[in-house]
Write a protein that holds these residues in place. Structure first.
Motif, PDB file in Angstrom:
ATOM      1  N   GLN A 117       0.833  -1.202   0.000  1.00 54.45           N
ATOM      2  CA  GLN A 117       0.000   0.000   0.000  1.00 54.45           C
ATOM      3  C   GLN A 117       0.869   1.253   0.000  1.00 54.45           C
ATOM      4  O   GLN A 117       0.829   2.079   0.909  1.00 54.45           O
ATOM      5  N   ILE A 147      -1.505   5.360  -4.143  1.00 54.44           N
ATOM      6  CA  ILE A 147      -2.945   5.647  -4.121  1.00 54.44           C
ATOM      7  C   ILE A 147      -3.301   6.282  -5.452  1.00 54.44           C
ATOM      8  O   ILE A 147      -2.675   7.262  -5.872  1.00 54.44           O
ATOM      9  N   ALA A 175      -6.162   8.300  -7.165  1.00 48.72           N
ATOM     10  CA  ALA A 175      -7.326   9.095  -6.774  1.00 48.72           C
ATOM     11  C   ALA A 175      -7.911   9.785  -7.996  1.00 48.72           C
ATOM     12  O   ALA A 175      -7.255  10.647  -8.601  1.00 48.72           O
ATOM     13  N   LEU A 215      -6.852   7.004   2.535  1.00 48.11           N
ATOM     14  CA  LEU A 215      -7.757   7.087   1.394  1.00 48.11           C
ATOM     15  C   LEU A 215      -8.732   8.247   1.557  1.00 48.11           C
ATOM     16  O   LEU A 215      -9.089   8.921   0.583  1.00 48.11           O
TER      17      LEU A 215
END
Length: 736
Positions: free
Chosen positions: A309, A312, A314, A342
């Motif tokens: 992780q 991200i 978006a 997030l």
């Protein structure tokens, strides 16, 4: 003050006792640490302080490095910009560098928003969790404020990058649709994303130095698995193992040239993984199944992807549709993103997308206003006989590029020219629209050859028809190069300044008059001398009036500036017009730009009396013959009879014959020798001649056909007392 560790690593060999003691401590921290624990913490604090106070891009000294078992040293955490300092005396500098409010720290390995690894006590400490949530909220507030400060597209995207790197991520890539949709526009072709901006934490030299300081060799690809062929002996599964090569494929932040290796363009395929992620709107981790397929489509197949992780994706959704995507990346030595990150990414993406939407709409409105202003001002100035012109227009500011100032130069019959400058009150689209209507009205009235006072009177009536609050100032002047006179009428506008050839500048005394739109006011015109070589300067009040000075002080400063400029070029040489306009604008100071500025400069050259011939002809049948004899005498005096005698006699005879047919008063005939030979025939009939095709049996109707074929240019202008028909013949080249 709570100390934040500078790295997030697994416990090193030999630290089991300390780790066990720390694990035995209750979550609330009620027990005091033992002496070895306190000494170890003090050593770590000293190492962190030394690492944090190091210069950018420099290797920390050996004393500032944490020591592994066996004398192996781990480099301190460094960053390209925005390094938070953990000690009390350096907190303000850290917050100033990162752009965060008080209490928020950031950076890899530090207590950044969304990082659980930088909080002592671990995830089980309720106080630490609450503190992290507070830091996250403060970060989101500071980041959104920075994004909201932008007014155009580039400022908003830059605000997002600077707010998130290095506090939230080590790198960011921002993709936007190309072209960006405006309002309710729908794309006609495929949706294409273009890389708009990238930002990253550190250059490639720092990573290479990081590998060298750790005694590890960088590898271009993934490190071999433990026990695999080619793997170094003793290589284990721990990424921090000094025997394991530094895997640059796990650092998706930089390419071999120190840039972010990402695709410049990306076409979204219908039904593809990227389209699915963008349609979902919510940010997703790079480790998610959809993101693992979408990121290569967005960044390019050759772009290395982070593991776990640490990425991200978006989507950037505006008011009606997705307009782009942002990719946040973290390097392996920094804690991975958490689920709450997030939410942070969603907040940043939402504020950025809405800001971009507004910036695009504002840009479109500014473009429309700018084009409206530009089209309502003359694209170029005419070059009438006997006068040279130059102009300038400056908006009040880039954010308010539209206003009501205008200028114009309109050629009139008889080689005259009308000079107009005006200012509609206000800075808006409405002001620009009213300005355009008044300018069009002034052009129409000028073509009727009305006196200046009559022109202002009709403009006043037109402004009242447009609305009760439509106010404007205007100055209308007509220059005659033959008589060297100028007639000026004023409607509440600042007076013009006349710069004489000898260097003397004077403010012309013209009646002030009332602004256009007041109604019920008579305008008065004055006739003044306009000597050859003099320069007339017409301007709007934005040049001479501001918050720092009143209008009359500004007019006096303008007069002095013109006189000073004229003295630099000498008494017998007037300053060049273009340079004069630039020099006049240079007199403006930083606080002197409160209004639009329109500037029109006219250099009076005039026409010498020896180049003018004028006659009055009675409307008789003998008038055409007399006109031919007068024209030949003038050509003989100018030395042009041999080249232009036959053509001029034929055309003069045809035009005068037409004038005599309809005239009741004497017909005027004038010849002007400038860069061309101009002939003007005037009579008291308002009916304009029209060219037509004559039949073979017609005895007349061929005069204007001959004029059209032989003359360089010709035309007819209606006057208040009749009309003038004119034509021009090119002069032969000079001999010798």
């Amino acid at each position: 003050m709570t100390e934040y560790p500078t790295s997030h690593e697994a416990p090193q060999p030999g630290a089991g006792a300390a780790a066990g003691a720390a694990a035995a401590t209750p979550p609330g921290g009620s027990e005091l640490p033992s002496q070895p624990q306190a000494a170890e913490r003090g050593t770590r604090r000293t190492a962190r302080a030394a690492a944090d106070t190091e210069g950018h891009g420099k290797t920390p000294p050996p004393a500032a490095q944490a020591t592994r078992q066996g004398g192996e040293k781990v480099p301190g955490a460094r960053r390209e910009h925005g390094t938070p300092l953990p000690h009390a005396r350096d907190e303000s500098a850290a917050r100033s560098a990162s752009g965060l409010p008080a209490g928020v720290t950031g950076g890899p390995g530090g207590g950044h928003p969304g990082s659980g690894g930088g909080i002592p006590g671990g995830g089980g400490d309720a106080g630490s969790a609450a503190r992290r949530e507070g830091d996250r909220l403060r970060f989101v507030g500071a980041a959104t404020r920075r994004i909201a400060r932008g007014i155009d597209l580039d400022e908003i995207v830059l605000g997002l990058c600077r707010a998130t790197v290095p506090t939230f991520s080590d790198a960011i890539l921002v993709y936007l649709r190309d072209p960006l949709p405006v309002g309710d526009e729908r794309p006609a072709g495929p949706v294409v994303l273009r890389l708009r901006r990238t930002d990253r934490l550190r250059p490639i030299d720092d990573l290479t130095e990081l590998a060298a300081s750790a005694g590890r060799a960088p590898t271009p690809g993934p490190a071999p698995a433990p026990g695999a062929a080619g793997a170094p002996a003793g290589t284990g599964g721990d990424p921090a193992d000094p025997a394991r090569p530094l895997d640059f494929s796990q650092l998706p932040l930089l390419g071999p040239q120190g840039d972010l290796p990402a695709a410049e363009l990306c076409e979204i395929r219908q039904g593809g993984a990227l389209a699915e992620v963008l349609r979902g709107v919510r940010p997703v981790f790079g480790s998610a199944a959809t993101a693992r397929a979408a990121l290569p489509e967005l960044l390019g197949e050759g772009h290395p992807l982070p593991r776990g992780q640490r990425a991200i994706l978006a989507p950037l959704r505006g008011r009606r549709r997705v307009i782009g995507a942002a990719v946040f990346l973290r390097s392996p030595e920094r804690p991975a993103f958490e689920p709450n990150d997030l939410l942070v990414a969603a907040q940043l993406a939402t504020h950025t997308a809405l800001g971009i939407d507004k910036a695009v709409l504002y840009g479109r409105e500014a473009y429309i206003a700018d084009e409206l202003q530009r089209t309502m001002l003359p694209e170029g100035l005419p070059q009438p006989t006997g006068v040279r012109l130059a102009s300038r227009y400056l908006p009040a500011a880039e954010t308010a590029r539209v206003g009501g100032d205008w200028y114009d130069a309109i050629p009139l019959p008889g080689s005259r020219v009308a000079l107009v400058v005006g200012d509609v009150m206000g800075h808006s689209m409405t002001s620009a629209a009213i300005m355009g209507q008044l300018r069009t009205t002034a052009q129409t009235l000028a073509q009727l050859d009305l006196p200046p006072a009559e022109v202002l009177h009709h403009l006043d009536e037109q402004a009242q028809r447009l609305g009760s609050d439509r106010m404007a100032t205007c100055l209308y002047a007509v220059y005659d190069p033959v008589s060297h006179r100028i007639t000026v009428a004023n409607a509440g506008h600042p007076p013009p300044v006349l710069l004489h050839l000898g260097g003397r500048a004077e403010v012309l005394r013209v009646p002030p008059g009332a602004p256009i739109g007041v109604g019920g006011v008579d305008f008065e015109a004055v006739e003044l001398d306009a000597p050859a070589g003099a320069t007339l300067l017409l301007y709007t009040d934005g040049l001479v009036e501001s918050r720092m000075r009143d209008v009359w002080t500004g007019i006096e400063q303008l007069r002095e500036r013109l006189a000073t400029t004229a003295q630099l070029t000498g008494i017998d040489h007037p300053p060049p017009l273009e340079a004069l306009c630039d020099d006049v604008l240079d007199m403006l100071g930083p606080g002197d730009r409160d209004d639009d500025i329109a500037l029109l400069a006219a250099r009076f050259d005039g026409i010498a009396p020896s180049d003018v011939a004028y006659w009055l002809l009675d409307p008789e049948e003998t008038a055409p013959g007399r006109a031919r004899r007068f024209a030949r005498r003038a050509l003989d005096r100018w030395g042009l009879e041999e080249e232009l005698g036959d053509s001029l006699e034929l055309l003069v005879s045809e035009v005068v014959t037409n004038a005599v047919r309809f005239a009741e008063r004497p017909v005027t005939l004038r010849l002007l020798r400038t860069d061309v030979l101009r002939c003007e025939v005037g009579d008291d009939s308002p009916q304009l001649p029209r060219q037509r095709r004559a039949r073979e049996t017609d005895e007349n109707g061929r005069g204007l056909f001959l004029v059209n074929r032989l003359a360089r240019r010709w035309g007819a202008t209606r006057l208040s007392s009749g009309k003038v028909v004119w034509f021009e013949l090119p002069l032969p080249p000079r001999r010798g």
